[in-house]
Design a protein around this motif. Structure first.
Motif, mmCIF file in Angstrom:
data_model
loop_
_atom_site.group_PDB
_atom_site.id
_atom_site.type_symbol
_atom_site.label_atom_id
_atom_site.label_comp_id
_atom_site.label_asym_id
_atom_site.label_seq_id
_atom_site.Cartn_x
_atom_site.Cartn_y
_atom_site.Cartn_z
ATOM 1 N N TYR A 76 -14.395 -29.018 28.166
ATOM 2 C CA TYR A 76 -15.702 -28.368 28.182
ATOM 3 C C TYR A 76 -15.678 -27.267 29.248
ATOM 4 N N GLU A 102 -22.502 -28.790 23.224
ATOM 5 C CA GLU A 102 -22.155 -30.201 23.221
ATOM 6 C C GLU A 102 -21.261 -30.583 24.392
ATOM 7 N N ASN A 103 -21.314 -31.865 24.708
ATOM 8 C CA ASN A 103 -20.376 -32.517 25.615
ATOM 9 C C ASN A 103 -20.289 -33.978 25.193
ATOM 10 N N ASP A 104 -19.696 -34.816 26.013
ATOM 11 C CA ASP A 104 -19.499 -36.208 25.615
ATOM 12 C C ASP A 104 -20.804 -36.985 25.488
ATOM 13 N N ARG A 105 -21.913 -36.429 25.972
ATOM 14 C CA ARG A 105 -23.202 -37.132 25.899
ATOM 15 C C ARG A 105 -23.944 -36.842 24.602
ATOM 16 N N GLY A 106 -23.526 -35.792 23.886
ATOM 17 C CA GLY A 106 -24.199 -35.456 22.643
ATOM 18 C C GLY A 106 -24.104 -33.985 22.344
ATOM 19 N N ARG A 107 -24.936 -33.528 21.426
ATOM 20 C CA ARG A 107 -24.968 -32.117 21.084
ATOM 21 C C ARG A 107 -26.374 -31.736 20.653
ATOM 22 N N TRP A 120 -23.782 -25.185 18.097
ATOM 23 C CA TRP A 120 -23.911 -26.457 18.800
ATOM 24 C C TRP A 120 -23.562 -26.253 20.265
ATOM 25 N N ARG A 174 -28.796 -28.147 19.071
ATOM 26 C CA ARG A 174 -28.752 -26.865 18.371
ATOM 27 C C ARG A 174 -29.425 -25.799 19.220
ATOM 28 N N VAL A 197 -20.054 -27.973 29.314
ATOM 29 C CA VAL A 197 -20.280 -28.024 27.868
ATOM 30 C C VAL A 197 -19.293 -27.111 27.158
ATOM 31 N N ASN A 226 -30.809 -33.798 26.754
ATOM 32 C CA ASN A 226 -29.964 -34.786 26.099
ATOM 33 C C ASN A 226 -28.535 -34.740 26.626
ATOM 34 N N LEU A 227 -28.138 -33.597 27.184
ATOM 35 C CA LEU A 227 -26.770 -33.424 27.668
ATOM 36 C C LEU A 227 -26.634 -33.640 29.168
#
Length: 774
Positions: A626, A680-685, A678, A687, A751, A729-730
């Motif tokens: 990331y 994103e990282n390991d916690r989610g993604r 997107w 938009r 990210v 969320n991230l």
């Protein structure tokens, strides 16, 4: 008066409505029983007629078709979005009964009282929480309590008082007062004040000073309006503010640019500070921060060698640095050793006029209202107090990272209910889904708000409708002047946050009703007593009152500048000096040493640098996957946190949840302006829509926080798209510093961007035609 209006009501803004921390004067134009236009009040000393876009859109806010106008009770399962109208008496009775049952079964601390920011809520929240008997008053979801608290704590630890950039705001004649001097330089650190008015500060005062001759130094990873007008732009790696501050201190001390007389007479710990910053050479700072050593040198020299009479205006990213308290301590040391403390055009010590405050701020005031035994209970039972000495010794909030875990584990004691006011944690908390699960696990949730949002729809059992500033009484005492808020109209059955809190406080604690039989009206007059005023007397005076000013340069009045440390005005014993244990500016903080030693962690008495938890230096394996540093929290002038996404005029100005990227990143990703990607990282993604900005560093991206989509389905599982577009969320939780204050990944989370394609192509959150004015 124009026949278009029946009357004009002059008042002070302090949300709901504009959303911000308030203070501006406003004119409400009323026709019949309705506000038809809102403007700034040209006679008001704070904003002098200017008004932000949110203020000007108040009529759309107040009379929006989706505004909650009556108390509501959930029917059916949580998340179904079904509520029925009830009376205020039924709402109050239901809350009283349920909370008293929880108190009987689990104790009063089983209820957490949750506030956000902006709205005039600290007073109401503390009143209802403490009269119920709970020690747990929180900004749940704010990782590291990282909103002004770390800066306030650092200033308390170093100089014993809050201080802010001097833009003449403590003087009634403002720029025309002969004692005042325009700052030679204003160093704007981690803030764009023109896009939002921060705590006790009107952002456009910066522009007023620049027009009068102030030069700018701006420390920010992004270019903006102010960097384009700055003499020096220090474009740093996000989260490395502490290294920049340590490097500046190194240069100031090495080159003897400090104020020798002030340091020798009014500071302690200078030798220890000098030893601590020796390693932070310009070369090391450049390697850590991305800031060329030449730029660091020239910016530091400009500020230090022009002092005294230079100011620093700082912002939230200081708090959200990996150890926000110690970053703020280092910056505090910069203005102190250069002699810029409580001097004209420098950093002015900020106290409320006549010592008027909206609610008890410290243990002494709490004891006066609730008794010594209750204060002891609050100190011992507050969530996080066992781990963090600062929570026992200083501010009244619980530790939010610890609190959400306790809600999920129910250890060391149960948490069974919440009272949520001025907050939208499902859309705004760090690690949104974690907080969503924690709130779903509660037996009972009360939400006080104006519109349905992801939090009301997902977890609320009772919803109470709040009034805007145009519909309520109130008072504001945040530095100068002391002023009042007066209503113009009534909308539906909406009530003042203060009135709701005082009614519930009286139900939970009969002593509150005996002391304040007329509720908030009596309470407000009690808090105004030190100024020798009442609510009505301030209205009769025109709405505000300045402190009586003898007009001396060296002030003997605690709440008026300047040079109060020389006259003894700052200390309770009347002796010269500062409100610290030693009476001096403590560069080596005895408060940090003492408070840290009482907790499970040790707090460094000197400033230091801490690398972000995720970074190319700390976690190279994560950085390889990331490779972009994500900055969140960028302010929009048309929104306040998660508010205003449903107001047509405002949403038109800033219609999409975007991600700012550098042109080189766009080329590498093969995307153009307006495409969806997107993040994103390991916690989610999530938009986001691409916004290309050549003024952002190529290794960073910027996502505005607080996004949800009121034009989409509010029922579970969509919840207005909170988990689809919300950047938090991230963001992780649980990265708080050793004080319990500061930290988290709001500005430093790593990210990557992924171009959307195939079935994911398109605009996943297009609002229907006509929703916000198109």
């Amino acid at each position: 008066m124009s026949v278009e209006y029946d009357r004009i009501v002059k008042t002070t803004t302090w949300s709901p409505g504009p959303g911000c921390h308030g203070g501006c004067g406003a004119k409400l134009y009323v026709k019949g029983d309705k506000v038809v236009k809102v403007e700034g009040d040209e006679c008001h000393p704070w904003n002098q007629g200017r008004g932000c876009s949110r203020l000007l859109a108040m009529t759309q806010f107040m009379y929006h078709k989706d505004r909650i106008l009556y108390p509501l009770k959930r029917v059916g399962p949580r998340g179904d979005g079904r509520f029925e109208r009830i009376t205020w008496d039924e709402a109050y009775d239901t809350i009283e009964k349920k909370f008293n049952e929880i108190k009987q079964d689990y104790g009063a601390n089983a209820v957490i009282f949750i506030q956000g920011t902006g709205r005039d809520i600290g007073g109401p929240m503390s009143i209802v929480a403490y009269n119920y008997g709970s020690a747990n008053w929180s900004q749940l979801g704010l990782g590291g309590q990282a909103c002004y608290g770390p800066r306030l704590g650092a200033m308390s630890a170093v100089q014993g008082d809050n201080a802010i950039a001097d833009c003449s705001q403590f003087l009634e004649k403002r720029y025309d007062d002969p004692r005042y001097k325009i700052p030679k330089y204003i160093m704007i650190w981690a803030q764009d004040p023109t896009r939002g008015c921060p705590d006790g500060f009107y952002g456009n005062w910066i522009i007023d000073c620049v027009k009068r001759g102030s030069k700018l130094i701006v420390i920010d990873p992004r270019q903006n309006f102010l960097t384009s007008r700055a003499e020096h732009h220090v474009q740093l790696r996000p989260g490395t503010d502490g290294a920049v501050a340590m490097g500046m201190l190194n240069l100031i001390i090495t080159h003897k640019w400090y104020d020798k007389e002030f340091v020798e007479n009014w500071c302690s710990g200078f030798e220890e500070l000098s030893d601590r910053v020796k390693e932070w050479t310009p070369e090391k700072v450049e390697a850590v921060t991305w800031v060329p050593k030449e730029i660091l040198y020239e910016a530091t020299k400009a500020y230090a060698t022009s002092s005294p009479g230079c100011a620093i205006q700082w912002g939230l990213p200081i708090d959200q640095a990996p150890d926000g308290v110690h970053v703020a301590q280092a910056i505090n040391d910069i203005w102190a050793i250069t002699g810029n403390l409580d001097v004209p055009g420098g950093q002015v010590i900020a106290r409320n006029g006549y010592h008027v405050s909206a609610y008890p701020f410290d243990n002494y005031q709490l004891a006066d209202m609730f008794g010594d035994d209750f204060v002891e209970q609050v100190v011992q039972k507050r969530i996080g107090s066992e781990e963090y000495g600062w929570l026992r010794k200083w501010r009244c909030y619980i530790q939010p990272d610890v609190a959400v875990q306790q809600m999920l584990t129910q250890r060391p004691y149960p948490i069974r209910a919440t009272w949520i006011q001025t907050a939208n944690p499902v859309a705004n908390a760090a690690d949104q889904k974690l907080h969503y699960e924690a709130l779903k696990a509660m037996d009972f949730n009360v939400v006080v708000d104006l519109f349905h949002n992801p939090t009301t729809m997902s977890v609320a059992d009772i919803i109470l409708p709040a009034a805007t500033f145009a519909e309520r009484t109130g008072f504001r005492s945040w530095f100068e002047p002391v002023q009042v808020i007066q209503p113009a109209v009534q909308v539906g059955e909406c009530k003042n946050d203060w009135d709701i809190a005082c009614e519930m406080a009286a139900r939970f604690n009969p002593d509150f009703r005996r002391r304040f039989p007329n509720g908030f009206a009596d309470y407000m007059n009690w808090r105004l007593e030190p100024a020798g005023e009442t609510y009505q007397s301030l209205i009769d005076k025109g709405g505000w009152k300045w402190a009586e000013d003898p007009g001396e340069l060296e002030s003997k009045v605690p709440w008026l500048p300047y040079y109060r440390y020389k006259t003894g005005a700052l200390r309770a014993d009347g002796k010269p000096g500062f409100r610290t244990p030693s009476g001096k500016v403590e560069l080596f903080s005895t408060q940090n040493a003492d408070w840290g030693s009482t907790g499970a962690t040790i707090v460094d008495p000197l400033p230091h640098y801490q690398e972000p938890a995720e970074s190319e230096l700390a976690t190279p394996e994560v950085f390889k996957k990331y490779p972009l540093v994500m900055i969140t929290g960028r302010r929009s002038p048309v929104f306040f946190h998660s508010e205003h996404r449903n107001i047509p005029w405002l949403r038109e100005c800033d219609p999409w949840p975007d991600v700012e990227i550098h042109p080189s990143v766009a080329r590498d990703l093969k995307v153009e302006e307006g495409e969806w990607v997107w993040v994103e990282n390991d916690r989610g993604r999530i938009r986001r829509k691409v916004k290309i900005n050549a003024g952002i560093h190529p290794k960073t991206v910027s996502c505005m926080h607080g996004w949800w989509l009121p034009e989409t389905d509010g029922r579970s599982p969509n919840l207005f798209g909170a988990f689809d577009v919300g950047v938090n969320n991230l963001i992780p939780i649980g990265l708080q510093a050793r004080t319990g204050y500061g930290g988290n990944g709001y500005k430093t989370t790593l990210v990557r961007l992924v171009k959307m394609g195939g079935s994911e192509t398109g605009t996943p959150c297009n609002p229907p035609v006509g929703v916000w004015g198109k």
